[in-house]
Design an enzyme around this catalytic site. Structure first.
Site, short mmCIF file in Angstrom:
data_model
loop_
_atom_site.label_atom_id
_atom_site.label_comp_id
_atom_site.label_asym_id
_atom_site.label_seq_id
_atom_site.Cartn_x
_atom_site.Cartn_y
_atom_site.Cartn_z
N TYR A 4 33.99 18.50 25.16
CA TYR A 4 32.77 17.93 25.72
C TYR A 4 31.66 18.96 25.53
O TYR A 4 31.78 20.10 25.96
CB TYR A 4 32.94 17.63 27.21
CG TYR A 4 31.80 16.83 27.80
CD1 TYR A 4 31.73 15.45 27.63
CD2 TYR A 4 30.80 17.45 28.53
CE1 TYR A 4 30.68 14.71 28.16
CE2 TYR A 4 29.75 16.73 29.07
CZ TYR A 4 29.69 15.35 28.88
OH TYR A 4 28.66 14.63 29.41
N TYR B 45 36.53 9.43 35.37
CA TYR B 45 35.32 10.17 35.73
C TYR B 45 35.49 10.89 37.06
O TYR B 45 34.84 11.90 37.32
CB TYR B 45 34.13 9.22 35.87
CG TYR B 45 33.54 8.73 34.57
CD1 TYR B 45 34.12 9.04 33.34
CD2 TYR B 45 32.39 7.95 34.55
CE1 TYR B 45 33.58 8.59 32.15
CE2 TYR B 45 31.84 7.49 33.37
CZ TYR B 45 32.44 7.81 32.17
OH TYR B 45 31.89 7.36 31.00
#
Length: 524
Positions: free
Chosen positions: A390, A491
């Protein structure tokens, strides 16, 4: 007689709008079979009458100009499907140049179109007497460009506008743009070529430049494209007030060599200095070592010399899983410490994986549901296989808070990732923790959607054991994933505790993952 501005001898096809001078694009139309877009130009001072001009798509074909076109198309998609309505004329909105609210007033075009009996405006009609731009190209007919509140100029083939006024300069107030007549024309005008140009630019000038195996863009749902403004970056970008530990502090293993074991670099966990802070493999401790381990935990001393596990399978074990996470790490959330360029174990050490970057092809695709864009892999992935990291801009906690408060959507939180893995063990205060913002710059994993039953998980990977504030966030498959299956992660997975089933708060947003165990809500 309309005023004419002669702009040299550059061919029409060579002329390009100067993106640095563009403020925004406000409307579109099709004229003589060609798509045209209304450009609002920047001005040095605040004004309600900035220059406007219509330009063909060919003059807006550079990527930076297409960014403005794409911004406009997104706004256009939100317009009401109803045709012109008198309610538009009394709608309040904020001025782009001030915080003063004003009543939206009809332009002369609107009055003619709606056959209103209102008192005529003192402004010129933008449909006649337009200031124009032409070329002296003998091989083609002169092309005229309508201009309001200014005149056009051209330098080195780049078109830009300057504010101007006078009897031959048509006037148009920002309060009237886009006029209902413009909206009416825009709704009847196709934008196919602009959408195709945006798609081409995104594929050619964005995805094609991302390091690693190819990334494809697939959309069988509609004609949209991810934002051209999203910047793909190969590594973190450090924001203001963010610092990495001095590279001189990055040490490597000194007792290892490239030819240990089966020529796989590091082989003996008791010798590898890079594993100094890695979790101890308690199942392999002797009684004597267990006593040393308990002492180390109590005093905070080094655990070098105690058995640990390398995070990845090596060649020759289970060949199709070479490079995949071993269960010891895959089924826990222990931080992964890789060897680095200062090590003696060589460039192909088994303890180097994530730092080499993505090794699989990926596809950014438009989901058929309301979850926007998603990410998938066209090849099968195996449990524990590395996918990608990420990326984003690393910012301070204070800056992250400011951006959250300024965000217009609760979805902003889904792009923010706190680098707080070592906050508790290192005694860092919350305001000392850095945050990764992947909304405007990052990598393809930015498009991974949430699922309450994910097939990927994120892990902490560090190449510098002495830097507890900056490290990689790496995504690995947590189960076998079939080719073409959407890649998802939770998430709300905070690594050690997993998701929450607590009472829904006021910031909760609906979860659309559709998993059988869906929690129904996401928490920001």
């Amino acid at each position: 007689m309309p005023a004419m501005v002669v702009v040299g001898k550059s061919r029409q096809s060579d002329r390009q709008v100067l993106a640095d001078k563009v403020h925004s694009i406000l409307c579109n139309r099709v004229r003589r079979g060609e798509e045209e877009y209304l450009v609002r130009w920047k001005t040095d001072t605040t004004t309600k009458k900035p220059p406007f001009s219509w330009h063909s798509l060919s003059e807006l074909s550079r990527v930076r100009c297409l960014e403005f076109v794409q911004d406009y198309l997104e706004v256009r998609a939100t317009w009401s499907k109803n045709d012109l309505s008198l309610s538009l004329l009394s709608k309040k909105r904020k001025s782009p140049d001030s915080e003063i609210e004003y009543e939206r007033r009809p332009s002369p075009l609107d009055r003619r179109l709606l056959q209103s009996s209102r008192t005529p405006s003192t402004e010129r009609s933008p449909s006649v007497g337009s200031n124009t731009l032409s070329t002296n190209n003998s091989s083609s007919l002169p092309t005229q460009t309508e201009v309001y509140n200014g005149i056009l100029d051209i330098e080195d083939g780049l078109i830009f506008a300057r504010s101007a006024s006078g009897p031959d300069v048509p006037e148009l107030s920002i309060m009237n743009v886009p006029t209902p007549e413009m909206i009416h024309a825009a709704r009847r005008s196709k934008t196919d070529r602009a959408e195709a140009a945006i798609r081409f630019a995104y594929t050619r000038f964005r995805l094609a430049k991302v390091p690693g195996k190819p990334i494809k863009l697939i959309n069988t749902v509609d004609s949209s494209t991810p934002s051209l403004r999203f910047r793909y970056i190969p590594d973190y970008v450090l924001g203001q007030g963010v610092f990495k530990v001095d590279p001189a502090a990055q040490v490597g293993c000194k007792q290892c060599s490239p030819h240990m074991g089966r020529d796989i670099g590091c082989e003996y966990t008791k010798k590898c200095d890079c594993l100094e802070y890695a979790v101890v493999d308690e199942s392999r401790l002797t009684d004597e070592q267990r006593e040393l381990y308990e002492t180390a935990k109590a005093t905070g001393s080094s655990t070098i010399g105690l058995p640990k596990k390398f995070p990845y399978f090596a060649e020759g074990t289970k060949i199709r899983r070479a490079g995949c996470l071993v269960p010891f790490y895959r089924d826990s959330r222990h931080p992964i410490y890789e060897c680095n360029n200062n090590c003696n174990c060589g460039p192909y050490c088994r303890n180097k994986n994530v730092q080499f970057g993505r090794m699989v092809e990926l596809e950014i695709f438009k989901t058929a549901s309301d979850r926007g864009w998603g990410l998938r892999c066209p090849e099968k992935l195996y449990e524990g296989q590395f996918i990608d990291t990420y990326r984003g801009e690393i910012i301070t906690d204070a800056e992250a808070t400011r951006r959250e408060e300024a965000a217009t959507s609760k979805a902003k939180a889904s792009y923010l990732y706190s680098l707080d893995k070592f906050a508790e063990s290192e005694g860092m205060a919350p305001e000392e923790v850095y945050v990764v913002d992947g909304e405007f710059m990052g990598g393809p994993t930015r498009f991974m959607n949430h699922s309450c039953d994910p097939n990927c998980r994120q892990y902490t990977v560090s190449y510098n054991k002495h830097d507890c504030k900056v490290y990689d966030i790496a995504f690995f498959a947590c189960k076998d994933i079939e080719a073409g299956e959407e890649l998802t992660f939770d998430y709300m997975d905070n690594e050690d505790e997993g998701g929450s089933d607590e009472e829904v708060g006021e910031d909760a947003i609906p979860c659309l993952c559709g998993a059988p165990n869906c929690r129904k809500w996401l928490w920001t």
